[in-house]
Motif scaffolding. Structure first.
Motif, PDB file in Angstrom:
ATOM      1  N   MET A   1     -27.004  -5.200   8.162  1.00  0.00           N
ATOM      2  CA  MET A   1     -27.363  -4.748   9.509  1.00  0.00           C
ATOM      3  C   MET A   1     -27.697  -5.937  10.412  1.00  0.00           C
ATOM      4  N   GLU A   2     -28.135  -7.051   9.772  1.00  0.00           N
ATOM      5  CA  GLU A   2     -28.530  -8.231  10.546  1.00  0.00           C
ATOM      6  C   GLU A   2     -27.427  -9.279  10.607  1.00  0.00           C
ATOM      7  N   GLY A   3     -26.224  -8.896  10.190  1.00  0.00           N
ATOM      8  CA  GLY A   3     -25.104  -9.821  10.276  1.00  0.00           C
ATOM      9  C   GLY A   3     -24.850 -10.635   9.030  1.00  0.00           C
ATOM     10  N   VAL A   4     -25.617 -10.394   7.948  1.00  0.00           N
ATOM     11  CA  VAL A   4     -25.388 -11.110   6.692  1.00  0.00           C
ATOM     12  C   VAL A   4     -24.256 -10.422   5.943  1.00  0.00           C
ATOM     13  N   LYS A   5     -23.144 -11.103   5.766  1.00  0.00           N
ATOM     14  CA  LYS A   5     -21.973 -10.518   5.130  1.00  0.00           C
ATOM     15  C   LYS A   5     -21.725 -11.166   3.774  1.00  0.00           C
ATOM     16  N   MET A   6     -21.265 -10.376   2.835  1.00  0.00           N
ATOM     17  CA  MET A   6     -20.902 -10.933   1.536  1.00  0.00           C
ATOM     18  C   MET A   6     -19.919 -10.001   0.854  1.00  0.00           C
ATOM     19  N   ASP A   7     -19.184 -10.552  -0.090  1.00  0.00           N
ATOM     20  CA  ASP A   7     -18.277  -9.777  -0.928  1.00  0.00           C
ATOM     21  C   ASP A   7     -19.101  -9.229  -2.083  1.00  0.00           C
ATOM     22  N   VAL A   8     -19.454  -7.925  -2.007  1.00  0.00           N
ATOM     23  CA  VAL A   8     -20.368  -7.336  -2.982  1.00  0.00           C
ATOM     24  C   VAL A   8     -19.794  -7.407  -4.391  1.00  0.00           C
ATOM     25  N   VAL A   9     -18.512  -7.067  -4.547  1.00  0.00           N
ATOM     26  CA  VAL A   9     -17.900  -7.078  -5.882  1.00  0.00           C
ATOM     27  C   VAL A   9     -17.923  -8.489  -6.469  1.00  0.00           C
ATOM     28  N   ALA A  10     -17.530  -9.463  -5.673  1.00  0.00           N
ATOM     29  CA  ALA A  10     -17.526 -10.849  -6.155  1.00  0.00           C
ATOM     30  C   ALA A  10     -18.944 -11.312  -6.491  1.00  0.00           C
ATOM     31  N   THR A  11     -19.932 -10.878  -5.683  1.00  0.00           N
ATOM     32  CA  THR A  11     -21.314 -11.258  -5.938  1.00  0.00           C
ATOM     33  C   THR A  11     -21.817 -10.653  -7.238  1.00  0.00           C
ATOM     34  N   VAL A  12     -21.527  -9.363  -7.470  1.00  0.00           N
ATOM     35  CA  VAL A  12     -21.944  -8.701  -8.707  1.00  0.00           C
ATOM     36  C   VAL A  12     -21.307  -9.386  -9.916  1.00  0.00           C
TER      37      VAL A  12
END
Length: 332
Positions: free
Chosen positions: A160-171
């Motif tokens: 919501m604050e603009g922090v983006k990430m690839d959730v699958v890659a992070t997991v």
């Protein structure tokens, strides 16, 4: 007097070590920064794998199996960790962002979505004479669930604050860093358990040394990038006060709720110590994966660093009170 001080600092060397790591980062940040003279960013990655490899060797499958059947306790602990705590961010997060820098407020968001600890939760439950198999199962389950749930909640809240990430890659990255070494350690437990128990004095300190190096690295990066230039001491004091208030509110709310839904004393103890804790050991390496080499990392880690020290101190007092009550000693 001097002897007492030396005994205290010897006992609380980890707290002193974190303060020293932060001080060194302020004085010689070029040594500890990523890609610096010590290459701590690479060294700590190997150290993290070692920590969870040792956790895997130390986990007792028999104790975990004994704790599986108490589903009411499990739902309560995991609900506190991954539902009640995140609700605190939804309720109070906007207020945090008004009274402190954005990165520090997001550090509290990160604190709220972390899993529980393993070693200290089980240790405190043991001291307080609670349900130890239930503590082992819930602390271990929380760590495993956190590999998936923590990145998902980070994306939900910080997205919501603009922090983006690839959730699958992070997991996948977190699982590779934390879960894979733990599984390997569990598979090798029959061969290495004896060696681990023989050298407990050394192996029990490895995780703390690795965390100290990660803190040195994270704060060095922050100093080099000028994150702390306009950071007031009053904000540090505010962070500490909030950590204390959050812990006290959660601990005593969990305690009151556990009693009023009919938990026996042993399960109440397990709920208190597993439900109120947040992990520094897993939280720091997970932050490195989720936020990468962000210069904000030092500030993002500050709330969990304060919270970790407060929870150890207060929960040790609470565990002693539980033990005294069990032994029939008047609690003063």
């Amino acid at each position: 007097m001097v002897g007492r001080l030396l005994h205290y600092f010897k006992k609380e060397w980890f707290l002193g070590g974190m303060l020293l790591a932060i001080a060194l980062a302020a004085v010689i940040p070029s040594v500890g920064q990523s890609g610096g003279a010590l290459h701590l960013d690479k060294f700590t990655t190997a150290g993290i794998a070692l920590i969870f490899f040792l956790h895997g060797i130390g986990l007792s499958p028999e104790a975990i199996r004994r704790g599986v059947s108490n589903w009411k306790l499990h739902l309560f602990v995991q609900g506190t960790t991954f539902v009640a705590y995140p609700l605190l961010w939804l309720i109070f997060g906007p207020g945090f962002r008004v009274i402190m820098p954005e990165a520090l407020a997001l550090g509290f968001c990160y604190l709220f979505v972390l899993p529980s600890t393993i070693s200290s939760s089980v240790a405190m439950t043991s001291v307080a004479r609670g349900n130890i198999p239930g503590a082992i199962f819930n602390a271990s389950l929380s760590s495993l669930l956190g590999i998936v749930i923590t990145p998902l909640l980070i994306q939900l809240f910080m997205g919501m604050e603009g922090v983006k990430m690839d959730v699958v890659a992070t997991v996948v990255s977190i699982a590779t860093m934390l879960l894979l070494p733990m599984v390997v350690g569990q598979l090798l437990r029959p061969l290495l358990r004896g060696i681990l128990e023989t050298h407990k004095a050394i192996t029990h300190k490895i995780d703390k040394w690795v965390i100290l190096l990660i803190v040195f690295n994270a704060f060095s990066d922050s100093v080099v990038d000028g994150i702390w230039a306009d950071f007031a001491l009053s904000t540090l004091a505010l962070t500490l006060v909030l950590a204390v208030v959050i812990l006290l509110v959660v601990v005593h709310t969990v305690q009151w709720t556990a009693r009023h839904i009919g938990f026996v004393r042993e399960d109440e103890i397990t709920a208190v110590f597993c439900g109120s804790k947040k992990t520094l050991a897993a939280g720091v390496p997970m932050a490195k994966v989720i936020f990468g080499a962000s210069p904000m990392l030092g500030m993002l880690l500050l709330p969990i660093m304060f919270y970790h020290q407060v929870q150890i101190f207060y929960c040790a007092i609470l565990a002693s009170r539980y033990a005294n009550q069990k032994a029939g000693i008047k609690d003063v």
